[in-house]
Motif scaffolding. Structure first.
Motif, PDB file in Angstrom:
ATOM      1  N   GLN A   1     -61.123 -71.122  -6.915  1.00 53.73           N
ATOM      2  CA  GLN A   1     -61.331 -71.810  -5.644  1.00 53.73           C
ATOM      3  C   GLN A   1     -62.680 -71.446  -5.035  1.00 53.73           C
ATOM      4  OE1 GLN A   1     -57.891 -70.639  -3.393  1.00 53.73           O
ATOM      5  NE2 GLN A   1     -56.512 -72.060  -4.457  1.00 53.73           N
ATOM      6  N   ALA A   2     -63.076 -70.172  -5.201  1.00 55.78           N
ATOM      7  CA  ALA A   2     -64.329 -69.721  -4.611  1.00 55.78           C
ATOM      8  C   ALA A   2     -65.545 -70.357  -5.271  1.00 55.78           C
ATOM      9  CB  ALA A   2     -64.424 -68.195  -4.702  1.00 55.78           C
ATOM     10  N   ILE A   3     -65.530 -70.469  -6.592  1.00 55.80           N
ATOM     11  CA  ILE A   3     -66.706 -71.008  -7.279  1.00 55.80           C
ATOM     12  C   ILE A   3     -66.728 -72.524  -7.289  1.00 55.80           C
ATOM     13  CG2 ILE A   3     -66.889 -68.956  -8.741  1.00 55.80           C
ATOM     14  CD1 ILE A   3     -65.724 -70.599 -11.057  1.00 55.80           C
TER      15      ILE A   3
ATOM     16  N   THR B   1     -53.073 -63.359 -11.987  1.00 58.29           N
ATOM     17  CA  THR B   1     -53.136 -64.823 -11.891  1.00 58.29           C
ATOM     18  C   THR B   1     -53.611 -65.268 -10.510  1.00 58.29           C
ATOM     19  OG1 THR B   1     -50.767 -64.873 -11.367  1.00 58.29           O
ATOM     20  CG2 THR B   1     -51.397 -65.218 -13.667  1.00 58.29           C
ATOM     21  N   ALA B   2     -53.204 -64.546  -9.466  1.00 56.31           N
ATOM     22  CA  ALA B   2     -53.657 -64.887  -8.117  1.00 56.31           C
ATOM     23  C   ALA B   2     -55.159 -64.673  -7.977  1.00 56.31           C
ATOM     24  CB  ALA B   2     -52.905 -64.050  -7.083  1.00 56.31           C
ATOM     25  N   TYR B   3     -55.663 -63.601  -8.585  1.00 55.07           N
ATOM     26  CA  TYR B   3     -57.094 -63.331  -8.501  1.00 55.07           C
ATOM     27  C   TYR B   3     -57.892 -64.474  -9.117  1.00 55.07           C
ATOM     28  CZ  TYR B   3     -61.677 -61.294  -9.060  1.00 55.07           C
ATOM     29  OH  TYR B   3     -63.033 -61.090  -9.000  1.00 55.07           O
ATOM     30  N   TYR B   4     -57.505 -64.921 -10.301  1.00 56.34           N
ATOM     31  CA  TYR B   4     -58.267 -65.991 -10.945  1.00 56.34           C
ATOM     32  C   TYR B   4     -58.075 -67.326 -10.232  1.00 56.34           C
ATOM     33  CZ  TYR B   4     -60.278 -63.230 -14.648  1.00 56.34           C
ATOM     34  OH  TYR B   4     -61.044 -62.305 -15.332  1.00 56.34           O
ATOM     35  N   ARG B   5     -56.926 -67.514  -9.623  1.00 54.18           N
ATOM     36  CA  ARG B   5     -56.725 -68.717  -8.807  1.00 54.18           C
ATOM     37  C   ARG B   5     -57.706 -68.725  -7.628  1.00 54.18           C
ATOM     38  NH1 ARG B   5     -51.854 -67.665  -6.595  1.00 54.18           N
ATOM     39  NH2 ARG B   5     -50.958 -67.922  -8.670  1.00 54.18           N
TER      40      ARG B   5
ATOM     41  N   ILE C   1     -53.185 -68.525 -16.425  1.00 55.12           N
ATOM     42  CA  ILE C   1     -54.500 -68.755 -15.810  1.00 55.12           C
ATOM     43  C   ILE C   1     -55.076 -70.087 -16.285  1.00 55.12           C
ATOM     44  CG2 ILE C   1     -56.876 -67.916 -15.648  1.00 55.12           C
ATOM     45  CD1 ILE C   1     -55.729 -65.059 -15.991  1.00 55.12           C
ATOM     46  N   VAL C   2     -54.965 -70.344 -17.574  1.00 46.76           N
ATOM     47  CA  VAL C   2     -55.471 -71.599 -18.138  1.00 46.76           C
ATOM     48  C   VAL C   2     -54.731 -72.795 -17.548  1.00 46.76           C
ATOM     49  CG1 VAL C   2     -55.689 -72.943 -20.270  1.00 46.76           C
ATOM     50  CG2 VAL C   2     -56.235 -70.498 -20.270  1.00 46.76           C
ATOM     51  N   ALA C   3     -53.411 -72.660 -17.394  1.00 43.27           N
ATOM     52  CA  ALA C   3     -52.612 -73.767 -16.866  1.00 43.27           C
ATOM     53  C   ALA C   3     -52.961 -74.083 -15.420  1.00 43.27           C
ATOM     54  CB  ALA C   3     -51.129 -73.428 -16.989  1.00 43.27           C
ATOM     55  N   GLU C   4     -53.252 -73.052 -14.635  1.00 42.76           N
ATOM     56  CA  GLU C   4     -53.506 -73.242 -13.202  1.00 42.76           C
ATOM     57  C   GLU C   4     -54.925 -73.702 -12.899  1.00 42.76           C
ATOM     58  OE1 GLU C   4     -52.627 -70.031 -10.636  1.00 42.76           O
ATOM     59  OE2 GLU C   4     -50.532 -69.834 -11.265  1.00 42.76           O
TER      60      GLU C   4
END
Length: 316
Positions: free
Chosen positions: A129-131, A121-125, A158-161
């Motif tokens: 942010q990066a894109i 989840t941290a990776y996708y967060r 992931i969807v929620a964040e």
């Protein structure tokens, strides 16, 4: 001409495009244009370039951008671009370039170093942010290749964040229960709607659509069959959908072999007159004479039930 941005309501078939090369390793733009036109004529909903079997890691940044931009200019359907990269700087740079070129969204696969739910989840967060917040993105869930296991609850988190997360490329295996679980989250209100398009060459697409998948995002060498199958399923024509799937299953299974699947796919596309060359950029697996003969037999048998497989042999 760019298509509209992808949304959580996306349905149908997004064809995963291989990258055509000439025998000397150059990008074959003539075949790329022909392939793009073929996908459009097949009725696909969208096209995905630079995916796992698009040989993206073998491309320079400028080549990747040029391929994405060329496809976008040629079609009126959404084009999704794989932007997975070892670091966020490269991901950010490629995303910015392809979105400026008119891409409809990007696809992000997890690095194989992720092990815990919190790491995923941290990776996708961080990737979101990066894109940037305005870029819609696809989660690529392919544990057989990436060795990263995403449970339905992790995907829900992931969807929620991340509001930009609008689609799941579902390639878990076995994964039918995952589709049911995710749709269950939507029904009980614990997750907003997510478009679910399935990969694995379409190997389980006959039942994935019945579990609630919206279609396919994969690269099987008969995308026109995938389009037909998804349409039959949407109309509730279950027997016809399964009959069509069953006819293609032997070839589909053969194409899904790890290591040689892309070689099979490019060989069939060459026999269909879409690619001028079967070439892959090194390092690459090639088909042996025995494997070619087996694919030829599968095509011959398939042609008895589906005329699209009635193909002329390649000149040698």
């Amino acid at each position: 001409m760019p298509g509209s941005p992808i949304t959580s309501s996306a349905r149908g078939v997004f064809a995963i495009a291989p990258t055509p090369f000439t025998p000397d390793g150059a990008v074959d733009t003539t075949s790329l244009d022909r392939l793009t036109d073929f996908y459009t004529a097949s009725g696909v909903t969208g096209i995905t370039v630079l995916g796992q079997l698009g040989e993206a890691p073998k491309l320079a940044h400028d080549e990747a951008v040029a391929i994405a931009a060329r496809v976008v200019r040629r079609v009126q359907v959404p084009v999704v671009v794989g932007v997975s990269a070892p670091g966020f700087a490269a991901m950010r740079s490629l995303t910015a370039a392809v979105m400026d070129a008119g891409a409809a969204g990007v696809m992000i696969a997890p690095p194989n170093t992720l092990r815990t739910d919190d790491q995923i989840t941290a990776y996708y967060r961080n990737a979101a942010q990066a894109i940037g917040p305005d870029v819609p993105f696809v989660i690529q869930d392919y544990p057989l290749t990436f060795s990263v296991v995403m449970t339905p609850k992790v995907i829900r988190a992931i969807v929620a964040e991340n509001p930009g997360c609008v689609m799941l490329k579902h390639e878990d295996w076995p994964g039918l229960e995952k589709i049911s679980a995710l749709r269950g989250f939507e029904r009980d209100g614990s997750m907003r709607r997510l478009s679910i398009l399935c990969g694995n060459g379409g190997l389980f697409l006959d039942f994935e659509t019945e579990r609630g998948a919206d279609g396919a995002m994969t690269g099987y060498c008969f995308p026109d069959m995938l389009v037909e199958l998804v349409e039959l399923a949407a109309r509730g024509e279950r027997e016809a959908a399964h009959d069509l799937f069953d006819a293609h299953l032997p070839l589909l299974r053969y194409e899904q072999q790890p290591g040689v699947g892309l070689a099979v796919r490019k060989y069939v596309f060459a026999r269909r007159g879409i690619l001028d060359h079967e070439a892959q950029r090194a390092p690459a697996a090639t088909l042996s004479a025995a494997a070619r003969a087996e694919v030829d037999l599968l095509l011959e048998r398939l042609a008895r039930r589906d005329g699209r497989a009635r193909l002329s042999p390649l000149a040698r």
